[in-house]
Design an enzyme around this catalytic site. Structure first.
Site, PDB file in Angstrom:
ATOM      1  N   HIS A 300       0.846  -1.185   0.000  1.00  0.00           N
ATOM      2  CA  HIS A 300       0.000   0.000   0.000  1.00  0.00           C
ATOM      3  C   HIS A 300       0.882   1.234   0.000  1.00  0.00           C
ATOM      4  CE1 HIS A 300      -3.195   2.801   1.024  1.00  0.00           C
ATOM      5  NE2 HIS A 300      -4.003   1.858   0.593  1.00  0.00           N
ATOM      6  N   ASP A 357      -7.961  -5.455   0.030  1.00  0.00           N
ATOM      7  CA  ASP A 357      -8.435  -6.334  -1.039  1.00  0.00           C
ATOM      8  C   ASP A 357      -8.057  -7.790  -0.829  1.00  0.00           C
ATOM      9  OD1 ASP A 357      -9.656  -4.333  -2.535  1.00  0.00           O
ATOM     10  OD2 ASP A 357      -7.747  -3.718  -3.397  1.00  0.00           O
TER      11      ASP A 357
HETATM   12  N1  CMC Z   1       4.130  -7.759  -4.773  1.00  0.00           N
HETATM   13  C1  CMC Z   1       5.464  -7.740  -4.922  1.00  0.00           C
HETATM   14  N2  CMC Z   1       6.231  -6.639  -4.817  1.00  0.00           N
HETATM   15  C2  CMC Z   1       5.605  -5.486  -4.545  1.00  0.00           C
HETATM   16  C3  CMC Z   1       4.228  -5.429  -4.357  1.00  0.00           C
HETATM   17  C4  CMC Z   1       3.475  -6.616  -4.477  1.00  0.00           C
HETATM   18  N3  CMC Z   1       2.152  -6.611  -4.315  1.00  0.00           N
HETATM   19  N4  CMC Z   1       3.869  -4.151  -4.095  1.00  0.00           N
HETATM   20  C5  CMC Z   1       4.996  -3.444  -4.106  1.00  0.00           C
HETATM   21  N5  CMC Z   1       6.045  -4.237  -4.380  1.00  0.00           N
HETATM   22  C6  CMC Z   1       7.475  -3.851  -4.418  1.00  0.00           C
HETATM   23  C7  CMC Z   1       7.791  -3.098  -5.701  1.00  0.00           C
HETATM   24  O1  CMC Z   1       8.240  -3.948  -6.713  1.00  0.00           O
HETATM   25  C8  CMC Z   1       8.853  -2.138  -5.220  1.00  0.00           C
HETATM   26  O2  CMC Z   1      10.065  -2.849  -5.081  1.00  0.00           O
HETATM   27  P1  CMC Z   1      11.482  -2.074  -5.334  1.00  0.00           P
HETATM   28  O3  CMC Z   1      11.552  -1.002  -4.295  1.00  0.00           O
HETATM   29  O4  CMC Z   1      12.510  -3.144  -5.174  1.00  0.00           O
HETATM   30  O5  CMC Z   1      11.406  -1.544  -6.740  1.00  0.00           O
HETATM   31  C9  CMC Z   1       8.402  -1.756  -3.807  1.00  0.00           C
HETATM   32  O6  CMC Z   1       7.658  -2.904  -3.357  1.00  0.00           O
HETATM   33  C10 CMC Z   1       7.545  -0.513  -3.739  1.00  0.00           C
HETATM   34  O7  CMC Z   1       6.450  -0.674  -4.649  1.00  0.00           O
HETATM   35  P2  CMC Z   1       5.789   0.489  -5.480  1.00  0.00           P
HETATM   36  O8  CMC Z   1       5.050  -0.081  -6.634  1.00  0.00           O
HETATM   37  O9  CMC Z   1       6.804   1.555  -5.754  1.00  0.00           O
HETATM   38  O10 CMC Z   1       4.774   1.063  -4.400  1.00  0.00           O
HETATM   39  P3  CMC Z   1       3.575   2.042  -4.692  1.00  0.00           P
HETATM   40  O11 CMC Z   1       3.319   2.767  -3.421  1.00  0.00           O
HETATM   41  O12 CMC Z   1       3.826   2.857  -5.911  1.00  0.00           O
HETATM   42  O13 CMC Z   1       2.343   1.055  -5.029  1.00  0.00           O
HETATM   43  C11 CMC Z   1       0.586  -0.501  -4.735  1.00  0.00           C
HETATM   44  C12 CMC Z   1       1.402   0.648  -4.106  1.00  0.00           C
HETATM   45  C13 CMC Z   1      -0.610  -0.798  -3.837  1.00  0.00           C
HETATM   46  C14 CMC Z   1       0.065  -0.068  -6.105  1.00  0.00           C
HETATM   47  C15 CMC Z   1       1.509  -1.747  -4.870  1.00  0.00           C
HETATM   48  O14 CMC Z   1       1.925  -2.190  -3.604  1.00  0.00           O
HETATM   49  C16 CMC Z   1       0.825  -2.889  -5.637  1.00  0.00           C
HETATM   50  O15 CMC Z   1       0.914  -2.938  -6.874  1.00  0.00           O
HETATM   51  N6  CMC Z   1       0.133  -3.829  -4.923  1.00  0.00           N
HETATM   52  C17 CMC Z   1      -0.623  -4.877  -5.582  1.00  0.00           C
HETATM   53  C18 CMC Z   1      -1.973  -4.311  -6.038  1.00  0.00           C
HETATM   54  C19 CMC Z   1      -2.912  -4.086  -4.890  1.00  0.00           C
HETATM   55  O16 CMC Z   1      -3.083  -4.934  -4.039  1.00  0.00           O
HETATM   56  N7  CMC Z   1      -3.586  -2.922  -4.916  1.00  0.00           N
HETATM   57  C20 CMC Z   1      -4.616  -2.587  -3.922  1.00  0.00           C
HETATM   58  C21 CMC Z   1      -4.200  -1.454  -3.030  1.00  0.00           C
HETATM   59  S1  CMC Z   1      -5.258  -1.310  -1.572  1.00  0.00           S
HETATM   60  C22 CMC Z   1      -6.805  -0.922  -2.161  1.00  0.00           C
HETATM   61  C23 CMC Z   1      -6.875   0.449  -2.696  1.00  0.00           C
HETATM   62  O17 CMC Z   1      -6.975   1.386  -1.921  1.00  0.00           O
HETATM   63  O18 CMC Z   1      -6.829   0.584  -3.918  1.00  0.00           O
END
Ligand code: CMC
Length: 439
Positions: A300, A357
């Site tokens: 998140h 989720d």
């Molecule tokens: N599985 C594996 N690695 C992950 C995941 C995951 N679900 N989420 C983040 N990472 C890693 C990512 O690869 C990155 O690694 P590094 O620093 O080595 O490059 C690090 O963690 C930070 O990730 P980010 O994508 O830069 O983080 P963000 O804040 O931009 O994205 C997120 C947040 C929720 C989009 C992301 O964690 C994600 O894609 N999660 C899976 C989708 C999901 O469950 N979304 C629902 C969010 S909660 C409901 C809502 O409010 O929408």
């Protein structure tokens, strides 16, 4: 602390500092460009406050979520979705009369204009329910957007009719006749009735399902400036109508990184089950950046300790499945997956925890709600939050049309080339990032 000092090109500038009621600190850069000629660059807006807001507070480090000051845990245990909707939109818990009036409105406005039924009929049966929902919510503006009406009337209509639209999306997808709302039922009961009743026999609303739905909608009701809410505010800042702004929120929510993740979680859990149940393999896959695979329902932008909504839902999933006497192997896979990920260095280092989720889909599934409808359920829950944020934005005298800036990285000025002189090599490559950094 009243200001921050910025040094740029040998000059010093003072910027005001705002402190919120929970101690959050923000440097106010509203005059930055006018004063300095520079803008800020913040990919994904991770450090940018787009507004001040008195609706929802989140402390991601401590896993705190409060609507209008009330802890989510208390509201989840004690309140109804109608009460929470009222609280979010109008800022206080309704008294008995206010709640009765609000309930009356969201009941008596639940019928759709009959002409809208024809719109449903023309969608292909394979249409994703989010495509139908977003179109239908935008279409409400064609039927109910009279300037001379009391402003809150459209809020009641939107809440009431989205319940009906959401259930109709499902009936449409399975080719069953629409079931009309009933005025003797509550909001959540009406949804279950419109979803699951069939003309051939009476439908008995299960109190377990009713409670579970109430809980799920409350947990999704607001989450401050997330992607869909920011979309509602941004689109609304152009002074478009309520229905159009909310429809933009529905579209933003659909994406798999946002509300669409609940559908993806279930698909992922099913894929693990069909692949023999080896959840460790999928944890390893998520750690391999080249795989392009992420553990859906994990991570998140704001929560870096735990998501309080996920905690509540994990417990609720156990209780609902037990009460309904359903044994779902997907719940065991989800728990095992969580256990392995929570002890894995990759996930610990990045502070990745299950989000809302992760467990919601298991409950929806036990309730008989199909996977493709999960994001529609999220939208139904988020609706009062979107409306509250839209209303706050609209009534805030500081609101200006949302119009971010950019740092241009394309070609500098050049002359039009006749066709015979054009080759691929005449296209300049985009400036490399290092060239953008001033030294
Ligand atoms: N599985 C594996 N690695 C992950 C995941 C995951 N679900 N989420 C983040 N990472 C890693 C990512 O690869 C990155 O690694 P590094 O620093 O080595 O490059 C690090 O963690 C930070 O990730 P980010 O994508 O830069 O983080 P963000 O804040 O931009 O994205 C997120 C947040 C929720 C989009 C992301 O964690 C994600 O894609 N999660 C899976 C989708 C999901 O469950 N979304 C629902 C969010 S909660 C409901 C809502 O409010 O929408």
């Amino acid at each position: 602390m009243t200001h921050a000092t910025l040094n740029l090109n040998g000059k010093s500038y003072e910027l005001p500092v705002l402190v919120g009621t929970e101690g959050e600190v923000g440097i106010d850069i509203s005059d930055l460009r006018a004063k300095t000629g520079a803008i800020t660059l913040d990919n994904g807006y991770a450090n940018t406050g787009s507004c001040t807001s008195a609706i929802t507070f989140i402390d991601g480090e401590q896993g705190i979520l409060r609507y209008r000051g009330y802890p989510i845990e208390e509201l989840a245990e004690k309140a109804s979705f109608e009460e929470v909707s009222y609280l979010l939109i109008w800022g206080h818990l309704p008294n008995a009369q206010e709640l009765a009036e609000f309930r009356h409105r969201v009941t008596y406005h639940s019928l759709l204009h009959e002409a809208m039924k024809k719109l449903f009929e023309d969608f292909p049966i394979t249409a994703h329910p989010m495509a139908v929902l977003s179109a239908m919510v935008a279409s409400l503006s064609a039927y109910y957007n009279r300037e001379d009406e009391e402003p809150d009337l459209n809020i009641a209509r939107l809440i009431a009719k989205t319940n009906t639209i959401a259930a109709f999306c499902y009936k449409k997808s399975i080719g069953q006749p629409f079931v009309y709302p009933r005025n003797d039922l509550s909001y959540t009961q009406n949804f279950l009735h419109m979803m699951f009743a069939v003309p051939a026999e009476p439908y008995k609303i299960s109190p377990v399902l009713d409670r579970a739905l109430n809980l799920l909608l409350i947990l999704h009701a607001d989450h401050e400036q997330n992607c869909s809410t920011s979309s509602v505010r941004m689109v609304g800042s152009s002074r478009t109508n309520l229905f159009a702004a909310i429809s933009a929120g529905v579209c933003a929510l659909w994406g798999p990184l946002h509300g669409g993740a609940n559908q993806e979680v279930l698909q992922m859990l099913k894929a693990i089950r069909d692949d023999g149940g080896d959840y460790r393999k999928y944890v390893n896959l998520a750690k391999d950046k080249n795989s392009g695979f992420r553990l859906m329902g994990f991570g998140h932008r704001v929560y870096k300790n735990f998501d309080p909504r996920a905690r509540i839902l994990k417990k609720a999933a156990d209780a609902v499945l037990q009460e309904m006497k359903v044994a779902d192997p997907l719940l065991d896979i989800a728990k095992n997956l969580e256990e392995v990920a929570l002890h894995d260095e990759f996930f610990i280092e990045r502070k990745l925890y299950p989000n809302v989720d992760f467990y919601s889909g298991i409950i929806y599934r036990a309730m008989g709600i199909p996977t493709e409808m999960f994001t529609v359920m999220f939208a139904l829950g988020r609706l009062p939050g979107w409306i509250a944020q839209w209303r706050e934005m609209k009534d805030d005298p500081k609101t200006r049309i949302n119009r971010p800036r950019q740092i241009y990285t394309g070609a500098t000025t050049r002359s039009y080339l006749p066709m015979e002189q054009r080759t691929a090599s005449t296209e300049p490559a985009m400036l490399q990032e290092r060239e953008l950094v001033l030294v």
